[in-house]
Design a protein around this motif. Sequence first.
Motif, PDB file in Angstrom:
ATOM      1  N   SER A  41       0.791  -1.231   0.000  1.00  0.00           N
ATOM      2  CA  SER A  41       0.000   0.000   0.000  1.00  0.00           C
ATOM      3  C   SER A  41       0.822   1.280   0.000  1.00  0.00           C
ATOM      4  N   ALA A  42       2.137   1.184  -0.129  1.00  0.00           N
ATOM      5  CA  ALA A  42       2.983   2.369   0.012  1.00  0.00           C
ATOM      6  C   ALA A  42       3.280   3.065  -1.309  1.00  0.00           C
ATOM      7  N   HIS A  43       2.400   2.933  -2.300  1.00  0.00           N
ATOM      8  CA  HIS A  43       2.599   3.606  -3.575  1.00  0.00           C
ATOM      9  C   HIS A  43       1.962   4.997  -3.568  1.00  0.00           C
ATOM     10  N   VAL A  44       2.422   5.853  -4.484  1.00  0.00           N
ATOM     11  CA  VAL A  44       1.732   7.118  -4.740  1.00  0.00           C
ATOM     12  C   VAL A  44       0.555   6.792  -5.667  1.00  0.00           C
ATOM     13  N   THR A  45      -0.656   7.127  -5.248  1.00  0.00           N
ATOM     14  CA  THR A  45      -1.852   6.761  -6.000  1.00  0.00           C
ATOM     15  C   THR A  45      -2.794   7.950  -6.126  1.00  0.00           C
ATOM     16  N   VAL A  46      -3.830   7.789  -6.949  1.00  0.00           N
ATOM     17  CA  VAL A  46      -4.894   8.781  -7.034  1.00  0.00           C
ATOM     18  C   VAL A  46      -6.223   8.101  -6.746  1.00  0.00           C
ATOM     19  N   GLY A  47      -7.089   8.804  -6.050  1.00  0.00           N
ATOM     20  CA  GLY A  47      -8.413   8.263  -5.763  1.00  0.00           C
ATOM     21  C   GLY A  47      -9.435   9.394  -5.727  1.00  0.00           C
ATOM     22  N   PRO A  48     -10.594   9.217  -6.330  1.00  0.00           N
ATOM     23  CA  PRO A  48     -10.973   8.004  -7.056  1.00  0.00           C
ATOM     24  C   PRO A  48     -10.141   7.809  -8.314  1.00  0.00           C
ATOM     25  N   ASN A  49     -10.044   6.560  -8.755  1.00  0.00           N
ATOM     26  CA  ASN A  49      -9.193   6.281  -9.919  1.00  0.00           C
ATOM     27  C   ASN A  49      -9.997   6.090 -11.196  1.00  0.00           C
ATOM     28  N   THR A  50     -11.257   6.555 -11.215  1.00  0.00           N
ATOM     29  CA  THR A  50     -12.044   6.538 -12.442  1.00  0.00           C
ATOM     30  C   THR A  50     -12.685   7.908 -12.648  1.00  0.00           C
ATOM     31  N   ALA A  51     -12.945   8.242 -13.905  1.00  0.00           N
ATOM     32  CA  ALA A  51     -13.587   9.524 -14.228  1.00  0.00           C
ATOM     33  C   ALA A  51     -14.282   9.400 -15.570  1.00  0.00           C
ATOM     34  N   ALA A  52     -15.298  10.212 -15.755  1.00  0.00           N
ATOM     35  CA  ALA A  52     -16.039  10.199 -17.022  1.00  0.00           C
ATOM     36  C   ALA A  52     -15.399  11.170 -18.006  1.00  0.00           C
ATOM     37  N   ALA A  53     -15.340  10.770 -19.260  1.00  0.00           N
ATOM     38  CA  ALA A  53     -14.801  11.644 -20.302  1.00  0.00           C
ATOM     39  C   ALA A  53     -15.617  12.931 -20.372  1.00  0.00           C
ATOM     40  N   GLY A  54     -14.922  14.058 -20.460  1.00  0.00           N
ATOM     41  CA  GLY A  54     -15.588  15.353 -20.530  1.00  0.00           C
ATOM     42  C   GLY A  54     -15.889  15.978 -19.193  1.00  0.00           C
ATOM     43  N   SER A  55     -15.673  15.249 -18.102  1.00  0.00           N
ATOM     44  CA  SER A  55     -15.967  15.774 -16.766  1.00  0.00           C
ATOM     45  C   SER A  55     -14.787  16.554 -16.210  1.00  0.00           C
ATOM     46  N   TYR A  56     -15.047  17.248 -15.119  1.00  0.00           N
ATOM     47  CA  TYR A  56     -13.991  17.910 -14.349  1.00  0.00           C
ATOM     48  C   TYR A  56     -13.852  17.094 -13.076  1.00  0.00           C
ATOM     49  N   ALA A  57     -12.839  16.248 -13.036  1.00  0.00           N
ATOM     50  CA  ALA A  57     -12.699  15.269 -11.967  1.00  0.00           C
ATOM     51  C   ALA A  57     -11.797  15.791 -10.853  1.00  0.00           C
ATOM     52  N   THR A  58     -12.270  15.671  -9.624  1.00  0.00           N
ATOM     53  CA  THR A  58     -11.441  15.993  -8.463  1.00  0.00           C
ATOM     54  C   THR A  58     -10.883  14.695  -7.890  1.00  0.00           C
ATOM     55  N   VAL A  59      -9.565  14.590  -7.854  1.00  0.00           N
ATOM     56  CA  VAL A  59      -8.912  13.387  -7.333  1.00  0.00           C
ATOM     57  C   VAL A  59      -7.938  13.779  -6.226  1.00  0.00           C
ATOM     58  N   ASN A  60      -7.664  12.839  -5.352  1.00  0.00           N
ATOM     59  CA  ASN A  60      -6.685  13.035  -4.294  1.00  0.00           C
ATOM     60  C   ASN A  60      -5.401  12.294  -4.643  1.00  0.00           C
ATOM     61  N   VAL A  61      -4.303  13.000  -4.701  1.00  0.00           N
ATOM     62  CA  VAL A  61      -3.009  12.371  -4.905  1.00  0.00           C
ATOM     63  C   VAL A  61      -2.486  11.975  -3.527  1.00  0.00           C
TER      64      VAL A  61
END
Length: 258
Positions: A41-61
């Motif tokens: 679990s010690a990787h750098v990841t983004v979540g959520p890891n899915t997004a819809a095309a054309g959307s403005y997605a907020t993710v946590n790094v």
Amino acid sequence: MNRAPAHPATQPVRSRRPLALTATAVGAGALLALAAPLAASAHVTVGPNTAAAGSYATVNVKVPTESDTASTTKIELDLPTDTPLSYVAYEPIAGWTVELVKEKLPKAVKVGDSTLTEGYTTVVWTATGEGIKPGEFVQFPVTLGPVPDVDKLVLPAHQSYSDGSVVDWDETGADAEDPAPTVYVNEAPPADEHGGSHSAASGDEHGSDATEASATSAAAQPDVLARVLGIAGLVVGVIGLIVGALGVTRARRGNGAA
């Protein structure tokens, strides 16, 4: 005819061996239970890891510090230049400065009704204090959009430590040791992918409460693989105890029969 007495060291030697095996098995089980979740679990990841095309997605790094002696002092997140993002925004985090790097693109790219000749290429977070110390992690929220109509959005990250070392999270593929943070758009994420599989809201122009709630939920999801490996380690330890106990009992019975 008198029998020679048994050697005084014979009985202790028979009983020490099972005990030593038991201690070894328990130690191995404990190490597996503790180390496996960290490795998983010690990787750098983004979540959520899915997004819809054309959307403005907020993710946590999500950035954990793997080192036992150095702190994370800088994170650089590379953004795509072949399918550029025309909008990037960040949430201020105490103890960190943020730089949005915008540069000329290798070639002009049409995004919607616009043709982009320059775009965002990197987001850089730099610690103003001690950074992320060993055993800690920090999440850096960022909004990206509009999300391009692609299979997935690969966002390589570069993690700098206080001792001068840099870890590049930029590999792709199932066997990647240092996998790049990835947002899946048209392609389904792997079943064991970290960061969750919640989709970002597609109807909000610049992110929404639903999107942020989804990101928080994904970040809070337990690491299933880590739990399985941890339980496996405990099982190994219990088996070691049972085998060792049986060995001690048999040794005592054998000594008594002698």
